[in-house]
Write an enzyme that holds these catalytic residues in place. Structure first.
Site, PDB file in Angstrom:
ATOM      1  N   CYS A 167      -5.086  -2.350   4.414  1.00  0.00           N
ATOM      2  CA  CYS A 167      -6.370  -2.706   3.797  1.00  0.00           C
ATOM      3  C   CYS A 167      -6.533  -1.964   2.462  1.00  0.00           C
ATOM      4  O   CYS A 167      -5.904  -0.930   2.227  1.00  0.00           O
ATOM      5  CB  CYS A 167      -7.531  -2.382   4.732  1.00  0.00           C
ATOM      6  SG  CYS A 167      -7.491  -0.742   5.467  1.00  0.00           S
ATOM      7  N   ASP A 220     -10.268  -7.051  10.822  1.00  0.00           N
ATOM      8  CA  ASP A 220     -10.520  -7.337   9.416  1.00  0.00           C
ATOM      9  C   ASP A 220     -11.927  -7.918   9.308  1.00  0.00           C
ATOM     10  O   ASP A 220     -12.384  -8.625  10.208  1.00  0.00           O
ATOM     11  CB  ASP A 220      -9.499  -8.336   8.855  1.00  0.00           C
ATOM     12  CG  ASP A 220      -9.392  -8.287   7.345  1.00  0.00           C
ATOM     13  OD1 ASP A 220     -10.428  -8.073   6.680  1.00  0.00           O
ATOM     14  OD2 ASP A 220      -8.277  -8.453   6.814  1.00  0.00           O
ATOM     15  N   LYS A 233      -2.257 -10.718   2.753  1.00  0.00           N
ATOM     16  CA  LYS A 233      -0.866 -11.190   2.702  1.00  0.00           C
ATOM     17  C   LYS A 233       0.111 -10.193   3.335  1.00  0.00           C
ATOM     18  O   LYS A 233       1.021 -10.580   4.070  1.00  0.00           O
ATOM     19  CB  LYS A 233      -0.472 -11.469   1.253  1.00  0.00           C
ATOM     20  CG  LYS A 233      -1.188 -12.673   0.651  1.00  0.00           C
ATOM     21  CD  LYS A 233      -0.748 -12.932  -0.779  1.00  0.00           C
ATOM     22  CE  LYS A 233      -1.467 -14.147  -1.364  1.00  0.00           C
ATOM     23  NZ  LYS A 233      -1.056 -14.397  -2.777  1.00  0.00           N
ATOM     24  N   ILE A 234      -0.074  -8.898   3.050  1.00  0.00           N
ATOM     25  CA  ILE A 234       0.854  -7.895   3.593  1.00  0.00           C
ATOM     26  C   ILE A 234       0.622  -7.701   5.088  1.00  0.00           C
ATOM     27  O   ILE A 234       1.570  -7.668   5.881  1.00  0.00           O
ATOM     28  CB  ILE A 234       0.724  -6.565   2.835  1.00  0.00           C
ATOM     29  CG1 ILE A 234       1.089  -6.739   1.358  1.00  0.00           C
ATOM     30  CG2 ILE A 234       1.619  -5.497   3.468  1.00  0.00           C
ATOM     31  CD1 ILE A 234       0.831  -5.513   0.500  1.00  0.00           C
ATOM     32  N   HIS A 246       6.243   6.138  -1.792  1.00  0.00           N
ATOM     33  CA  HIS A 246       5.577   4.942  -2.328  1.00  0.00           C
ATOM     34  C   HIS A 246       6.608   3.885  -2.722  1.00  0.00           C
ATOM     35  O   HIS A 246       6.550   3.300  -3.803  1.00  0.00           O
ATOM     36  CB  HIS A 246       4.725   5.318  -3.537  1.00  0.00           C
ATOM     37  CG  HIS A 246       3.542   4.422  -3.736  1.00  0.00           C
ATOM     38  ND1 HIS A 246       2.252   4.887  -3.777  1.00  0.00           N
ATOM     39  CD2 HIS A 246       3.438   3.075  -3.890  1.00  0.00           C
ATOM     40  CE1 HIS A 246       1.417   3.882  -3.965  1.00  0.00           C
ATOM     41  NE2 HIS A 246       2.115   2.771  -4.037  1.00  0.00           N
ATOM     42  N   SER A 253      -0.477   1.463   2.630  1.00  0.00           N
ATOM     43  CA  SER A 253      -1.500   0.875   1.758  1.00  0.00           C
ATOM     44  C   SER A 253      -2.006   1.847   0.711  1.00  0.00           C
ATOM     45  O   SER A 253      -1.545   1.835  -0.424  1.00  0.00           O
ATOM     46  CB  SER A 253      -2.662   0.352   2.604  1.00  0.00           C
ATOM     47  OG  SER A 253      -2.231  -0.727   3.401  1.00  0.00           O
ATOM     48  N   ARG A 254      -2.954   2.720   1.084  1.00  0.00           N
ATOM     49  CA  ARG A 254      -3.524   3.704   0.172  1.00  0.00           C
ATOM     50  C   ARG A 254      -3.703   5.014   0.920  1.00  0.00           C
ATOM     51  O   ARG A 254      -4.161   5.050   2.056  1.00  0.00           O
ATOM     52  CB  ARG A 254      -4.886   3.216  -0.362  1.00  0.00           C
ATOM     53  CG  ARG A 254      -4.806   2.024  -1.286  1.00  0.00           C
ATOM     54  CD  ARG A 254      -4.183   2.392  -2.640  1.00  0.00           C
ATOM     55  NE  ARG A 254      -4.055   1.225  -3.518  1.00  0.00           N
ATOM     56  CZ  ARG A 254      -2.954   0.505  -3.614  1.00  0.00           C
ATOM     57  NH1 ARG A 254      -1.890   0.809  -2.890  1.00  0.00           N
ATOM     58  NH2 ARG A 254      -2.901  -0.534  -4.439  1.00  0.00           N
ATOM     59  N   ASP A 269       4.027   5.980   3.662  1.00  0.00           N
ATOM     60  CA  ASP A 269       4.584   5.706   2.341  1.00  0.00           C
ATOM     61  C   ASP A 269       3.591   6.110   1.272  1.00  0.00           C
ATOM     62  O   ASP A 269       3.929   6.196   0.096  1.00  0.00           O
ATOM     63  CB  ASP A 269       4.923   4.220   2.203  1.00  0.00           C
ATOM     64  CG  ASP A 269       5.745   3.916   0.957  1.00  0.00           C
ATOM     65  OD1 ASP A 269       6.701   4.662   0.688  1.00  0.00           O
ATOM     66  OD2 ASP A 269       5.426   2.924   0.265  1.00  0.00           O
ATOM     67  N   GLU A 281      -0.326  12.332  -3.053  1.00  0.00           N
ATOM     68  CA  GLU A 281       0.904  11.779  -3.602  1.00  0.00           C
ATOM     69  C   GLU A 281       0.956  11.679  -5.120  1.00  0.00           C
ATOM     70  O   GLU A 281       2.039  11.538  -5.682  1.00  0.00           O
ATOM     71  CB  GLU A 281       1.150  10.382  -3.027  1.00  0.00           C
ATOM     72  CG  GLU A 281       0.189   9.339  -3.549  1.00  0.00           C
ATOM     73  CD  GLU A 281       0.540   7.937  -3.060  1.00  0.00           C
ATOM     74  OE1 GLU A 281       1.721   7.675  -2.806  1.00  0.00           O
ATOM     75  OE2 GLU A 281      -0.378   7.136  -2.942  1.00  0.00           O
TER      76      GLU A 281
END
Length: 331
Positions: free
Chosen positions: A205, A175, A155-156, A295, A233-234, A258, A263
């Site tokens: 992802c 993907d 979705k993002i 974040h 994302s991560r 972000d 973090e």
């Protein structure tokens, strides 16, 4: 149902209390402290705890929550890589999350980072405040007719792809599962092709064994010189030391983060009075073409409303013995 809410910020409490008016059967107690093995005993007497992506919901915490009688962990986020799902399954503790709240919020922030590092908005802001109106060090490049590489088209990622299309960019994607809703304007390619062709690479992802340190010295070497890299994302998707080496080698025109590996202690905290002596964050911030935010990709009014509503819906569904699709279980 009694829920103990960990790591409460003012905006969390405001958003949840507003939504809680529609859930008379739920009682929430708010704590400023985050969930960890030492604080988990506070959950004794509560049916559920509410935690966030930065909370420690590992093996020790899970054991203490089990001892405290907790039956439900409500994650007010999409990510769940900080949870020991095997222990949760062993103890019969249900884990539920908010898989989607506002994809557009995160995607818009990703594009904000991309534009900001490209046009050096962070530097321009500081220069003008010092009455320096020179243009040295501020040159960027047009996104129009450039290639955007989207890694992950859930979705993002799909929302980011549509934004890039709106800028007149050619959009390619990688993907494991192709998104049929994007086929009219997105070309799916291999990861190597995406790395080699993209002027902007945006990561969207999940963090899994297969994606851990997806961005490393080998994948960085395959990128175009002067590429812009964005990660909302991560943090674990990027091997930070390799990223720093790439920045020093002038591989990147700009980097917008972000999220980042270090973090956890920083997320949503004011550390302005501290000296971060051995901080990777400080090293990244020393580069003029790097922008880091805290974040905040999810942080819009619409997203907070959706997070609080879905979290409380999850709690109600659990009480009724219903499934929502938001359950997270060990595979």
């Amino acid at each position: 149902m009694k829920i103990l809410f960990f790591d409460t910020k003012s905006y969390d409490k405001e958003s949840f209390e507003k939504q809680a008016l529609n859930y008379p059967g739920i009682e929430i107690e708010y704590l400023k402290t985050d969930l960890a093995p030492k604080t988990a005993p506070l959950a004794k007497g509560y049916d559920a705890v509410c935690a966030f992506v930065s909370s420690d919901v590992g093996t020790q915490t899970m054991e203490v929550l089990h001892q405290a009688g907790v039956k439900l962990i409500l994650m007010r986020c999409a990510g769940f890589n900080n949870i020991d799902l095997e222990k949760a399954k062993e103890y019969g503790i249900k884990v539920m999350r908010v898989p989607g709240y506002s994809p557009e919020a995160v995607a818009e922030h990703a594009m904000t980072l991309a534009l900001s590092v490209n046009r050096r908005i962070h530097k321009a802001y500081v220069k003008v405040r010092e009455n320096d109106f020179s243009l040295g060090g501020l040159m960027g490049f047009n996104f129009y007719q450039k290639t955007a590489g989207i890694v992950g088209t859930g979705k993002i990622g799909a929302a980011m792809a549509r934004i890039c299309r709106g800028f007149g960019m050619k959009v390619i994607a990688y993907d494991v599962y192709e998104n049929p809703s994007l086929k009219d304007f997105v070309t799916y390619v291999s990861l190597d092709e995406l790395l080699a062709q993209s002027d902007l690479i945006s990561l969207h992802c999940p963090l899994m064994d297969s994606t851990y340190h997806l961005i490393n010295k080998d994948t960085i070497a395959k990128m175009k010189d002067g590429v812009i890299l964005v990660n909302t994302s991560r943090g674990g998707l990027v091997k930070t030391n390799d990223l720093i080496d790439g920045i020093r080698a002038r591989k990147f025109s700009g980097v917008g983060l972000d999220v980042y590996e270090e973090e956890t202690k920083n997320v949503f905290e004011d550390r302005s009075d501290e000296i971060l002596e051995h901080s990777t964050t400080a090293r990244l911030l020393s580069f003029p073409n790097v922008m880091i935010t805290s974040h905040q990709g999810f942080f819009t009014q619409e997203a907070l409303e959706a997070i609080s509503r879905t979290t409380l819906d999850n709690a109600v569904a659990f009480e009724k013995g219903e499934t929502t699709g938001n359950e997270v279980e060990a595979q």
